[in-house]
Every structure is written in structure tokens, then in C-alpha cells.
Motif scaffolding. Sequence first.
Motif, PDB file in Angstrom:
ATOM      1  N   ASN A  20       0.033  -2.544   2.938  1.00 29.45           N
ATOM      2  CA  ASN A  20      -0.571  -3.805   2.525  1.00 29.45           C
ATOM      3  C   ASN A  20      -0.914  -3.708   1.027  1.00 29.45           C
ATOM      4  O   ASN A  20      -1.531  -2.740   0.583  1.00 29.45           O
ATOM      5  CB  ASN A  20      -1.840  -4.033   3.368  1.00 29.45           C
ATOM      6  N   HIS A  21      -0.515  -4.709   0.275  1.00 32.51           N
ATOM      7  CA  HIS A  21      -0.699  -4.679  -1.178  1.00 32.51           C
ATOM      8  C   HIS A  21      -2.178  -4.533  -1.582  1.00 32.51           C
ATOM      9  O   HIS A  21      -2.513  -3.815  -2.528  1.00 32.51           O
ATOM     10  CB  HIS A  21      -0.109  -5.963  -1.766  1.00 32.51           C
ATOM     11  N   LEU A  22      -3.066  -5.213  -0.841  1.00 30.24           N
ATOM     12  CA  LEU A  22      -4.496  -5.156  -1.181  1.00 30.24           C
ATOM     13  C   LEU A  22      -5.072  -3.782  -0.863  1.00 30.24           C
ATOM     14  O   LEU A  22      -5.935  -3.277  -1.577  1.00 30.24           O
ATOM     15  CB  LEU A  22      -5.277  -6.243  -0.440  1.00 30.24           C
TER      16      LEU A  22
ATOM     17  N   GLY B 115      -3.354  -1.156  -1.147  1.00 26.27           N
ATOM     18  CA  GLY B 115      -2.873  -0.392  -2.312  1.00 26.27           C
ATOM     19  C   GLY B 115      -3.861  -0.514  -3.465  1.00 26.27           C
ATOM     20  O   GLY B 115      -4.255   0.498  -4.064  1.00 26.27           O
ATOM     21  N   HIS B 116      -4.300  -1.737  -3.766  1.00 25.13           N
ATOM     22  CA  HIS B 116      -5.262  -1.911  -4.870  1.00 25.13           C
ATOM     23  C   HIS B 116      -6.513  -1.072  -4.636  1.00 25.13           C
ATOM     24  O   HIS B 116      -7.031  -0.451  -5.556  1.00 25.13           O
ATOM     25  CB  HIS B 116      -5.629  -3.387  -5.038  1.00 25.13           C
ATOM     26  N   ILE B 117      -7.014  -1.054  -3.409  1.00 20.60           N
ATOM     27  CA  ILE B 117      -8.213  -0.246  -3.114  1.00 20.60           C
ATOM     28  C   ILE B 117      -7.956   1.214  -3.514  1.00 20.60           C
ATOM     29  O   ILE B 117      -8.771   1.849  -4.174  1.00 20.60           O
ATOM     30  CB  ILE B 117      -8.570  -0.337  -1.608  1.00 20.60           C
TER      31      ILE B 117
ATOM     32  N   VAL C 215     -10.055  -8.175  -6.685  1.00 21.56           N
ATOM     33  CA  VAL C 215      -9.872  -9.413  -7.459  1.00 21.56           C
ATOM     34  C   VAL C 215      -8.502  -9.395  -8.127  1.00 21.56           C
ATOM     35  O   VAL C 215      -8.274  -8.657  -9.070  1.00 21.56           O
ATOM     36  CB  VAL C 215     -10.992  -9.598  -8.515  1.00 21.56           C
ATOM     37  N   SER C 216      -7.593 -10.223  -7.610  1.00 22.65           N
ATOM     38  CA  SER C 216      -6.246 -10.237  -8.185  1.00 22.65           C
ATOM     39  C   SER C 216      -5.825 -11.669  -8.463  1.00 22.65           C
ATOM     40  O   SER C 216      -6.645 -12.587  -8.410  1.00 22.65           O
ATOM     41  CB  SER C 216      -5.274  -9.556  -7.215  1.00 22.65           C
ATOM     42  N   GLY C 217      -4.536 -11.845  -8.736  1.00 23.05           N
ATOM     43  CA  GLY C 217      -4.043 -13.187  -9.023  1.00 23.05           C
ATOM     44  C   GLY C 217      -4.006 -14.061  -7.782  1.00 23.05           C
ATOM     45  O   GLY C 217      -4.094 -15.284  -7.865  1.00 23.05           O
TER      46      GLY C 217
ATOM     47  N   GLY D 110      -3.345  -3.146 -12.772  1.00 22.54           N
ATOM     48  CA  GLY D 110      -2.292  -4.103 -12.408  1.00 22.54           C
ATOM     49  C   GLY D 110      -1.435  -3.538 -11.283  1.00 22.54           C
ATOM     50  O   GLY D 110      -1.662  -2.422 -10.800  1.00 22.54           O
ATOM     51  N   ASP D 111      -0.441  -4.315 -10.868  1.00 22.51           N
ATOM     52  CA  ASP D 111       0.404  -3.868  -9.767  1.00 22.51           C
ATOM     53  C   ASP D 111       1.202  -2.626 -10.154  1.00 22.51           C
ATOM     54  O   ASP D 111       1.835  -2.583 -11.211  1.00 22.51           O
ATOM     55  CB  ASP D 111       1.361  -5.008  -9.366  1.00 22.51           C
ATOM     56  N   ASN D 112       1.157  -1.620  -9.305  1.00 22.36           N
ATOM     57  CA  ASN D 112       1.893  -0.372  -9.565  1.00 22.36           C
ATOM     58  C   ASN D 112       2.205   0.305  -8.234  1.00 22.36           C
ATOM     59  O   ASN D 112       1.522   0.068  -7.233  1.00 22.36           O
ATOM     60  CB  ASN D 112       1.056   0.547 -10.460  1.00 22.36           C
TER      61      ASN D 112
HETATM   62 ZN    ZN Z   1      -1.850  -6.989  -7.090  1.00 17.01          ZN
END
Ligand code: ZN
Length: 367
Positions: free
Chosen positions: A115-117, A119-121, A151-153, A333-335
Amino acid sequence: MKILGIETSCDETSMAILEVDHKKNTKVLANVVSSQIKIHAKYGGVFPALAAREHAKNIDKVLKITLKEAGLKSVEEIDLIAVTKGPGLAVALIVGITFAKTLAWKYKKLIIGVNHLEGHIYSNWLKPIGEFSILNLQFSKKIFPALNLIVSGGHTELVLMKDHGQYKLIGETMDDAAGEAFDKIARLLGLGYPGGPLISAEAEELQATNHKLQTKLPRPMINSKNFNFSFSGLKTAVLYLIKKLREESPRSNLFEDSRFDLERVRPAIAHEAQQAIVDVLVSKTIKAAEKYKPKSILLSGGVSANSQLRTALQKATEKLGINYLQPELKYTGDNAAMIALAGYFNYAKGKKKTDWKSAEVNANLRI
Ligand code: ZN
Ligand code: KG4
């Protein structure tokens, strides 16, 4: 073991290789991000079909560079492939997922959807390339339960994390995400895309100008009892503020256009809009922390690059006397490094382990 992370949910084609040793210490060997920002900037936002085309065009090259930077000869040396499965732009996600499945099939490797979110965590625990992150039990004891402000786009969420892989959503935006608010307000102010860094830079110009706003912008839902957010009203308030300033500005004669100069008031509006977003985010997060009493607050997502937000949330968290983490700027940012790390923890828990035959394509999955 070595994990190949693949991220194509929006406008960055990214791949990373993460190494995990027998003590479960993790190290990023390579993290390559091929950004499409310049291409989308012309359109004032991400154009999905164009994003998908660019991912497809660049993905082989990104893999080659990533392997080379990590000092690997081939995907043969990889043990697990972790790919973003959502949320994000479906047409963009599919490029990464299909590529990951093909590699998994060709090299007979395990594959895991991330899950992308989530990933952010995990971006909170990434160290610069070559440095170890020690994420042992002692570390977990200091961090969990953690309260995440993501908090993302596309998302603004407060997520309680009891342990790796255990999440509870306690608040989210009812309309626009915080990053989306930055992007839309930037557009109203005649700035480019992405709006967040541009608004931030503009706000810093305030000192140099002597323009002050007579009106304050609203802080939507700051006093609501729940932990949800709303940012679309803020964008509308900026629209009306610009309109009002334009109408109030003097005209030299009836036929001449308004002497309103957006450039002159822009730093003041940008500063106030940024402050309004930061005030709401910090206030709600602290209220949630007071209620749920986590051991730490973790900030993540593209907007976590915002220095006002970083400073304000850090100060407020320290007042509560709990731990505070934020990602290094290169990982805000996204990575794909964050996807690889989240993928590893999911794999280690054995929960979402899957092989290439059952990798799912789910563009709307939420934590
Ligand atoms: Zn993102
Ligand atoms: O996480 P991200 O890179 O992509 C998504 O998953 O959406 O977040 C992108 C968002 C954009 O809305 C961008 O304007 C915002 O993050 N952003 C910022 C800053 N840098 C990027 N917002 C505020 N201040 C910044 N410095």
C-alpha cells in the motif's frame, strides 16, 4: 536478503534495492527516482495517460541504473520484489505491477503488493544510502503505538499504528487532501505545479514585502470533535480573497484595467494559506495524540517536506513529551525505498506474502 522496490503510483518512476542482514538491520543500496514533474507542470497537474506512457518508457532504464548503483548484476540476486499496488492512478500503477509480475515470473521470485500510504509511513525509518537502520525490538518499544500523520497529494490521514502492519484509520479528509490544497491554491496564485514547494518559497518572501493581509483565512474543522479534515473551503476562501482584493484596488480611470497586482500580495496570501494548513494539521494531530496517547508521532507523505509543518509538529510533539519522527527530505516524496522497506516488514510478518501467480492489482486498496 535483498528486496527490489518498485513505485509507479503517480508521476515518479522509482526503483530501489534494500538489503536486510541476519540481525534484521536494513540498508538502502540504491534508490533511483525518475521524475516526470517537468512534463506534467505544463498541464498544471498530473495527466494520467501521460504518466503511464512515461513509466512504460523509462521503467527498464530505471531498473538497469538501480541494479548498477546497488552493485548487482541481475534481478537473479534479488530475493523479494515489493511493488506499489495502490492507492494511486490506476493506469500508472498497472505499469509497475505488470513489470514486477513479469520480473517475478521470469526470475521465479516472490512478489508482494504494498500500500502506497504504508510505504510513506516506512519512509520515516530510511537512512541515507549505505547507512544501516536498526529497527529492532528495542526500537519498536520506543515507537509503538505510533500516531501517523500522512499528508500527500491525494491523502490526508491520521492512522494509529499499534505495531508493524497493524493500522487503524482515525481521521481523514472529507474533500481535498493537504497537498491538493497547496496545489490548487498555487494555481489560483498563478504559481506552477507542484504547488507545495512553490507556496513555501513564496511565503518566505513575505519578510521582503511590506504587504499585510487585513483578513485571516479560515482554519476549516480545526475545532470539530472528530479527527477529520477539510481543505476545499480554504481554496475557495483564497479565490474570494483574490477577487475582493482585485475589486478593492483603485482604477486610474474607467477604461483602464484594475491596477491589482497579484505578485505584490502573493507572498502574504501564500504565507497565510500555508499557516492555515499547518495550523489545522498540527492541532488535529496533537488532539488525537492527547486522546490515544501514542509513544510517538510520525509525519510522512509529500507535504512532510514542508519546513513550517516539520518545525511546528516537532515543537508541539516535544511539548507532549513523546518521540517525534519525520522522513529525511530525500524520502518525503514518492520513492521505491519506502516501498521496499514496507514490503520487507509485510513479508517478515508473513501476512501478505504471495507469489507471482497471485499478486493482486488493486488500485483502491486502503490501509
Ligand atoms: Zn505519495
Ligand atoms: O506523496 P507525494 O509525493 O505524492 C502523492 O502520493 O500524492 O505528495 C505530493 C504532494 C503534492 O501535492 C505537493 O504539492 C506536496 O506533496 N508537496 C509539498 C511540499 N513538497 C511537496 N507541500 C507543501 N510543502 C512542500 N515543501
